[in-house]
Design an enzyme around this catalytic site. Structure first.
Site, short mmCIF file in Angstrom:
data_model
loop_
_atom_site.label_atom_id
_atom_site.label_comp_id
_atom_site.label_asym_id
_atom_site.label_seq_id
_atom_site.Cartn_x
_atom_site.Cartn_y
_atom_site.Cartn_z
N VAL A 82 -18.77 -6.90 84.76
CA VAL A 82 -19.28 -6.96 83.39
C VAL A 82 -18.91 -5.67 82.68
O VAL A 82 -19.02 -4.58 83.23
CB VAL A 82 -20.81 -7.21 83.35
CG1 VAL A 82 -21.58 -6.13 84.07
CG2 VAL A 82 -21.30 -7.37 81.93
N ILE A 84 -19.73 -4.01 78.89
CA ILE A 84 -20.52 -4.15 77.67
C ILE A 84 -20.00 -3.15 76.65
O ILE A 84 -19.84 -1.97 76.94
CB ILE A 84 -22.02 -3.93 77.95
CG1 ILE A 84 -22.50 -5.01 78.95
CG2 ILE A 84 -22.83 -3.98 76.65
CD1 ILE A 84 -23.91 -4.83 79.45
N HIS A 90 -12.91 2.28 74.67
CA HIS A 90 -12.86 2.13 76.12
C HIS A 90 -13.05 0.67 76.55
O HIS A 90 -12.36 0.17 77.44
CB HIS A 90 -13.93 3.02 76.76
CG HIS A 90 -13.98 2.96 78.25
ND1 HIS A 90 -13.03 3.55 79.04
CD2 HIS A 90 -14.86 2.37 79.09
CE1 HIS A 90 -13.32 3.34 80.31
NE2 HIS A 90 -14.44 2.62 80.36
#
Length: 160
Positions: A82, A84, A90
């Site tokens: 994952v 986020i 980035h």
């Protein structure tokens, strides 16, 4: 909802397949849900030859997938992770590198790679897709099922 219209995939006969599940270590709660979903899909499909390997983050998934896919005897690889979105680019670099890297592994080796990498704007979006109680999707389960279905489809075709 992203899961709307998803196909029902047949994975009968997957019990003889060898599968490696790769998982990043970031975001413990989300990763716990993704891994639980992956394990459940493997059990439901009768797969008993499954190995789990943990890597630091999503960026490390392609090199790990490449190593295990080229060792021989592996019928499918599943990559779970994952990312986020934060306040810098980035996010874009990591997501693109992981997507391109995992795609290249599948193309180069002929080993199906289940893509279970969540690329979300918020933590809530990740939780909603992690297969946790209250989640609307179970991307860990879906990634395993897709990899198994592809491996079964290609079982009679030689690898590159």
């Amino acid at each position: 909802m992203a899961g709307h219209g998803a196909p029902t995939l047949a994975v009968e006969g997957a019990g003889q397949l060898s599968v490696v599940v790769l998982a990043s270590r970031w975001h413990d709660t989300v990763m716990g849900g993704l891994l639980d979903g992956a394990r459940r899909a493997l059990t439901e499909s009768g797969v008993t030859d499954a190995t789990e390997l943990r890597v630091p983050g999503v960026f490390e998934l392609p090199v790990a997938a490449s190593r295990v896919a080229t060792r021989g005897g592996v019928d499918a690889v599943v990559a779970l992770g994952v990312v986020i979105r934060g306040g810098t680019p980035h996010f874009d670099y990591v997501c693109l590198a992981a997507t391109n890297g995992l795609t290249a592994v599948a193309e180069r080796t002929g080993v199906p790679v289940g893509f279970g990498v969540l690329t979300c704007d918020t933590e809530q979006q990740a939780l909603d897709r992690a297969g946790l109680p209250g989640s609307v999707e179970d991307k860990g389960h879906e990634a395993v099922t897709a990899a198994l279905a592809t491996a079964l489809t290609l079982a009679d075709w030689p690898r590159p």
